[in-house]
Design a protein around this motif. Structure first.
Motif, PDB file in Angstrom:
ATOM      1  N   GLU A  64     -28.250 155.268 -53.152  1.00 15.69           N
ATOM      2  CA  GLU A  64     -27.893 156.440 -54.002  1.00 15.69           C
ATOM      3  C   GLU A  64     -28.625 156.366 -55.341  1.00 15.69           C
ATOM      4  O   GLU A  64     -29.050 157.393 -55.879  1.00 15.69           O
ATOM      5  CB  GLU A  64     -26.408 156.510 -54.354  1.00 15.69           C
ATOM      6  CG  GLU A  64     -25.432 156.445 -53.245  1.00 15.69           C
ATOM      7  CD  GLU A  64     -24.811 155.068 -53.147  1.00 15.69           C
ATOM      8  OE1 GLU A  64     -25.375 154.260 -52.386  1.00 15.69           O
ATOM      9  OE2 GLU A  64     -23.780 154.804 -53.797  1.00 15.69           O
ATOM     10  N   ASP A  65     -28.741 155.134 -55.868  1.00 16.26           N
ATOM     11  CA  ASP A  65     -29.428 154.990 -57.161  1.00 16.26           C
ATOM     12  C   ASP A  65     -30.903 155.347 -57.015  1.00 16.26           C
ATOM     13  O   ASP A  65     -31.496 155.990 -57.883  1.00 16.26           O
ATOM     14  CB  ASP A  65     -29.314 153.554 -57.684  1.00 16.26           C
ATOM     15  CG  ASP A  65     -27.874 153.216 -58.050  1.00 16.26           C
ATOM     16  OD1 ASP A  65     -27.083 154.164 -58.232  1.00 16.26           O
ATOM     17  OD2 ASP A  65     -27.555 152.017 -58.138  1.00 16.26           O
ATOM     18  N   LEU A  66     -31.485 154.920 -55.891  1.00 15.34           N
ATOM     19  CA  LEU A  66     -32.901 155.223 -55.660  1.00 15.34           C
ATOM     20  C   LEU A  66     -33.106 156.728 -55.537  1.00 15.34           C
ATOM     21  O   LEU A  66     -34.076 157.275 -56.058  1.00 15.34           O
ATOM     22  CB  LEU A  66     -33.396 154.521 -54.393  1.00 15.34           C
ATOM     23  CG  LEU A  66     -33.485 152.998 -54.460  1.00 15.34           C
ATOM     24  CD1 LEU A  66     -33.869 152.430 -53.111  1.00 15.34           C
ATOM     25  CD2 LEU A  66     -34.511 152.571 -55.509  1.00 15.34           C
ATOM     26  N   ALA A  67     -32.163 157.395 -54.863  1.00 10.23           N
ATOM     27  CA  ALA A  67     -32.276 158.854 -54.695  1.00 10.23           C
ATOM     28  C   ALA A  67     -32.240 159.527 -56.068  1.00 10.23           C
ATOM     29  O   ALA A  67     -33.015 160.458 -56.338  1.00 10.23           O
ATOM     30  CB  ALA A  67     -31.151 159.370 -53.807  1.00 10.23           C
ATOM     31  N   LYS A  68     -31.371 159.027 -56.954  1.00  6.39           N
ATOM     32  CA  LYS A  68     -31.283 159.595 -58.313  1.00  6.39           C
ATOM     33  C   LYS A  68     -32.582 159.357 -59.078  1.00  6.39           C
ATOM     34  O   LYS A  68     -33.104 160.258 -59.733  1.00  6.39           O
ATOM     35  CB  LYS A  68     -30.111 158.945 -59.077  1.00  6.39           C
ATOM     36  CG  LYS A  68     -28.809 159.654 -58.825  1.00  6.39           C
ATOM     37  CD  LYS A  68     -27.759 159.124 -59.792  1.00  6.39           C
ATOM     38  CE  LYS A  68     -26.397 159.125 -59.117  1.00  6.39           C
ATOM     39  NZ  LYS A  68     -25.564 157.977 -59.437  1.00  6.39           N
ATOM     40  N   ASP A  69     -33.090 158.123 -58.993  1.00  9.27           N
ATOM     41  CA  ASP A  69     -34.346 157.770 -59.677  1.00  9.27           C
ATOM     42  C   ASP A  69     -35.493 158.655 -59.197  1.00  9.27           C
ATOM     43  O   ASP A  69     -36.295 159.149 -59.985  1.00  9.27           O
ATOM     44  CB  ASP A  69     -34.763 156.320 -59.344  1.00  9.27           C
ATOM     45  CG  ASP A  69     -33.975 155.300 -60.152  1.00  9.27           C
ATOM     46  OD1 ASP A  69     -33.107 155.722 -60.936  1.00  9.27           O
ATOM     47  OD2 ASP A  69     -34.224 154.097 -59.973  1.00  9.27           O
ATOM     48  N   ILE A  70     -35.550 158.835 -57.887  1.00  7.53           N
ATOM     49  CA  ILE A  70     -36.631 159.615 -57.290  1.00  7.53           C
ATOM     50  C   ILE A  70     -36.540 161.071 -57.729  1.00  7.53           C
ATOM     51  O   ILE A  70     -37.533 161.682 -58.127  1.00  7.53           O
ATOM     52  CB  ILE A  70     -36.596 159.481 -55.743  1.00  7.53           C
ATOM     53  CG1 ILE A  70     -37.167 158.118 -55.345  1.00  7.53           C
ATOM     54  CG2 ILE A  70     -37.352 160.608 -55.056  1.00  7.53           C
ATOM     55  CD1 ILE A  70     -37.180 157.856 -53.854  1.00  7.53           C
ATOM     56  N   ARG A  81     -36.979 160.031 -48.549  1.00  3.24           N
ATOM     57  CA  ARG A  81     -37.824 159.200 -49.419  1.00  3.24           C
ATOM     58  C   ARG A  81     -37.020 158.038 -49.999  1.00  3.24           C
ATOM     59  O   ARG A  81     -37.512 156.916 -50.107  1.00  3.24           O
ATOM     60  CB  ARG A  81     -38.462 160.063 -50.506  1.00  3.24           C
ATOM     61  CG  ARG A  81     -39.507 161.018 -49.915  1.00  3.24           C
ATOM     62  CD  ARG A  81     -40.280 161.754 -50.967  1.00  3.24           C
ATOM     63  NE  ARG A  81     -39.619 162.911 -51.514  1.00  3.24           N
ATOM     64  CZ  ARG A  81     -39.439 163.150 -52.811  1.00  3.24           C
ATOM     65  NH1 ARG A  81     -39.860 162.283 -53.711  1.00  3.24           N
ATOM     66  NH2 ARG A  81     -38.852 164.236 -53.226  1.00  3.24           N
ATOM     67  N   ALA A  82     -35.749 158.317 -50.357  1.00  2.00           N
ATOM     68  CA  ALA A  82     -34.891 157.252 -50.891  1.00  2.00           C
ATOM     69  C   ALA A  82     -34.613 156.217 -49.802  1.00  2.00           C
ATOM     70  O   ALA A  82     -34.594 155.016 -50.070  1.00  2.00           O
ATOM     71  CB  ALA A  82     -33.577 157.844 -51.397  1.00  2.00           C
TER      72      ALA A  82
END
Ligand code: CDP
Length: 220
Positions: A169-175, A151-152
């Motif tokens: 990586e930031d998007l994965a954390k946000d998600i 998804r990220a």
């Protein structure tokens, strides 16, 4: 043929909006992006520059006039007469939306509007609580998900294509954080409805997912 109500729920970045749009086009149905509605209320709150309170965001949600205009390949969103199609996708809105959408009064106002917009059927709705709360009697219910990494990756490609500088990586954390907030909230948490079809799209491309859903619609 009967005009169906089709509910597509799932976590951030699972591809719900892309899939829901294509399913709606194939059936000549209306597409209702309920996430855009919560995003619009969040934008209204950020623009107010006021301190967050459940009372304030409830009031804004009750006042918000949200409408959609379908164009080929684009679903334009309007808030109180102004176009907000791009503005509601900003990272600021994305960071605040889970807090705003967890407020009872906000959900009540949005669910009421969604039920009104979808009351005649012939509609595809995507969100977090469509099959569980908004239309629990929907004809077809889908829970669409994929791994956080996938998804990220998809969100990264989408934002990169728009020229936004973001790190995967930031998007994965946000998600992962948004998944947690949306699934653990008290009211209408994100979860697979009892009789929903669970689709993990990590290994499926868009046409395959659309085909699978259209087949379920035919059977309904
Ligand atoms: O497109 P993306 O997956 O990033 O999210 P969205 O569908 O635009 O939804 C944004 C946020 O609105 C979600 O993270 C939820 O907090 C909230 N939402 C909700 O609470 N209920 C819905 N039916 C739809 C969205």
């Amino acid at each position: 043929m009967k005009k169906l109500t089709i509910a597509i729920d799932g976590p951030a970045g699972a591809g719900k909006s892309t899939i829901a749009k294509k399913v709606a086009e194939a059936l000549n149905y209306v597409y209702l992006d309920t996430g855009a509605m919560y995003r619009a209320v969040t934008l209204m709150f950020l623009q107010s520059k006021k301190t967050f309170s459940p009372e304030l965001v409830t009031k804004l949600a009750e006042e918000a006039k949200i409408s959609f205009q379908r164009e080929p390949g684009l679903n334009r969103v309007f808030l109180n007469g102004e176009e907000v199609t791009e503005a509601i996708r900003s990272l600021d809105v994305t960071h605040e939306v889970s807090a705003v959408s967890a407020v009872k009064g906000v959900r009540e106002a949005m669910v009421k509007a969604q039920r009104e917009l979808g009351k005649d059927g012939g509609v595809v709705l995507d969100g977090r609580d469509i099959g569980t709360v908004v239309f629990p009697l929907a004809d077809v219910k889908i829970f669409l998900t994929a791994s956080v990494e996938e998804r990220a990756r998809r969100r990264f490609l989408e934002l990169k294509a728009k020229g936004m500088a973001v790190r995967q990586e930031d998007l994965a954390k946000d998600i992962a954080l948004r998944d947690k907030l949306d699934s653990e909230r008290e009211i209408a948490p994100l979860k697979c409805a009892e009789n929903a079809h669970y689709l993990d799209s990590s290994q499926m491309d868009i046409p395959t997912v659309v085909k699978t859903i259209l087949k379920l619609c035919k059977e309904a």
